[in-house]
Design an enzyme around this catalytic site. Structure first.
Site, PDB file in Angstrom:
ATOM      1  N   LYS A  66      -6.947  -7.273 -33.518  1.00  0.00           N
ATOM      2  CA  LYS A  66      -6.392  -6.752 -32.300  1.00  0.00           C
ATOM      3  C   LYS A  66      -6.573  -7.567 -31.169  1.00  0.00           C
ATOM      4  O   LYS A  66      -7.540  -8.178 -30.923  1.00  0.00           O
ATOM      5  CB  LYS A  66      -7.257  -5.436 -31.808  1.00  0.00           C
ATOM      6  CG  LYS A  66      -6.611  -4.570 -30.456  1.00  0.00           C
ATOM      7  CD  LYS A  66      -7.589  -3.293 -30.399  1.00  0.00           C
ATOM      8  CE  LYS A  66      -8.884  -3.873 -29.638  1.00  0.00           C
ATOM      9  NZ  LYS A  66      -9.454  -2.467 -29.115  1.00  0.00           N
ATOM     10  N   ASP A 221     -19.330  -4.081 -24.161  1.00  0.00           N
ATOM     11  CA  ASP A 221     -18.654  -4.868 -25.445  1.00  0.00           C
ATOM     12  C   ASP A 221     -18.468  -6.264 -24.981  1.00  0.00           C
ATOM     13  O   ASP A 221     -17.465  -6.806 -25.512  1.00  0.00           O
ATOM     14  CB  ASP A 221     -17.139  -4.128 -25.655  1.00  0.00           C
ATOM     15  CG  ASP A 221     -16.164  -3.998 -24.609  1.00  0.00           C
ATOM     16  OD1 ASP A 221     -16.729  -4.575 -23.456  1.00  0.00           O
ATOM     17  OD2 ASP A 221     -15.135  -3.473 -24.734  1.00  0.00           O
ATOM     18  N   LYS A 225     -22.378  -7.290 -19.724  1.00  0.00           N
ATOM     19  CA  LYS A 225     -22.257  -5.908 -19.449  1.00  0.00           C
ATOM     20  C   LYS A 225     -23.430  -5.057 -19.767  1.00  0.00           C
ATOM     21  O   LYS A 225     -24.324  -5.627 -20.624  1.00  0.00           O
ATOM     22  CB  LYS A 225     -20.835  -5.125 -20.185  1.00  0.00           C
ATOM     23  CG  LYS A 225     -19.425  -5.458 -19.691  1.00  0.00           C
ATOM     24  CD  LYS A 225     -18.698  -4.716 -20.220  1.00  0.00           C
ATOM     25  CE  LYS A 225     -17.242  -4.698 -19.726  1.00  0.00           C
ATOM     26  NZ  LYS A 225     -16.173  -3.941 -20.496  1.00  0.00           N
TER      27      LYS A 225
END
Length: 320
Positions: A66, A221, A225
């Site tokens: 992806k 992710d 973060k």
């Protein structure tokens, strides 16, 4: 090669199909039948993130990647901030087999992962769902969570209170009351808390969390973060989709870096699904699911989308 455009996805893959596909994927990972390749993540500036997630499922004969990321300026363009496309390949020959719109699939597979954690880790008597974050994916998260547990009320907090209408409207669709609350009240009342933000600073603090709470941390992710204070993970039983991602780009990165949590103390949720791990040990235990989002999730839902699109004549075949 099959092309399944983004416009075809809403009529193909529903919440239950995504849930089943992701649960099977986590189980396959735990058995060693499937594995993810290292994630590539790049900061493009101005809050934009771009990367690649890929993997191989030997039993499911899935190989792919992806490509996509987060583009905060898209809201002004009238398109989702998250943009992605999934590419599938024949694992034997390497030939490309499909290109699939990944925007809705990303939201569905992310919501399915947190719902799976709720099914396997939250207390059976959980009644109040707490939502931290009211962005595009929050509605998907709420719907999937309510399918996994019979919540009686939803409470929520967002940095921009004006966005809480999304949570209120979604709760109304589900026939549930909604209340906007402070973070302190959210921690005091919620049996399950879902965090779905793009924050780089801890929002939920250790002092907010009471015994027995299950947290599904779904927004972290990328390196840097953080949605919850690292001290929460230090006193919780921590589960994840994949340990390698959890400690490098997931919520656990901060607790591990601070020496509050060891990599060996993190359990992949596939072990709970397969029965190799008991999951929650008692009603007072705090459980955390660090949902980093693995490439195999995207391949699983994209493959299902292709199957259904071909069956229903909604896929375009091209010579490539």
């Amino acid at each position: 090669m099959w092309i399944v455009p983004e416009s075809a996805i809403p009529g193909l893959v529903d919440e239950q199909s995504a849930f089943d596909a992701i649960e099977a994927t986590f189980a396959a990972m735990s058995r060693g039948d499937a594995y993810n390749f290292p994630v590539v993540r790049e900061a493009l500036g101005e809050g934009r993130q771009y990367g690649f997630k890929s993997g191989l499922d030997r039993v499911g004969a899935l190989l792919g990647v992806k490509a996509g990321g987060y583009f905060p300026g898209n809201a002004e363009r009238g398109i989702p901030n998250h943009q992605s496309t999934v590419y599938l390949f024949d694992p034997d020959s390497g030939k490309p087999t499909a290109m699939v719109g990944g925007n809705l699939l990303t939201a569905l597979r992310t919501a399915a992962a947190s719902a799976i954690s709720i099914k396997h880790l939250a207390r059976a008597d959980s009644e109040v769902l707490g939502m931290v974050g009211a962005g595009h994916q929050s509605a998907f998260q709420m719907r999937a969570a309510v399918r996994a547990r019979g919540f009686k009320k939803v409470i929520g907090w967002n940095y921009h209170p004006e966005m809480l209408s999304r949570l209120a409207d979604t709760a109304a669709e589900l026939g549930l009351p909604f209340e906007a609350v402070s973070l302190e009240q959210l921690g005091a009342e919620a049996d399950v808390i879902i965090t779905i933000t793009s924050s780089f600073d801890a929002i939920v603090q250790d002092a907010h969390i009471r015994p027995g709470t299950h947290l599904a941390c779904m927004g972290t992710d990328t390196k840097g973060k953080q949605e919850v204070e690292a001290a929460i993970l230090a006193r919780a039983s921590v589960f994840t989709d994949e340990v390698a991602q959890s400690v490098s780009i997931g919520e656990a990165q901060h607790a591990v870096a601070a020496g509050l949590l060891s990599e060996g103390a993190i359990t992949e949720i596939g072990a709970v699904i397969n029965g190799a791990h008991a999951g929650r040990a008692g009603a007072e235990e705090i459980t955390v699911f660090d949902g980093t989002g693995v490439g195999l999730q995207d391949l699983a839902v994209a493959s299902r989308a292709v199957e259904l699109a071909v069956e229903r004549g909604l896929a375009q075949q091209i010579a490539f």
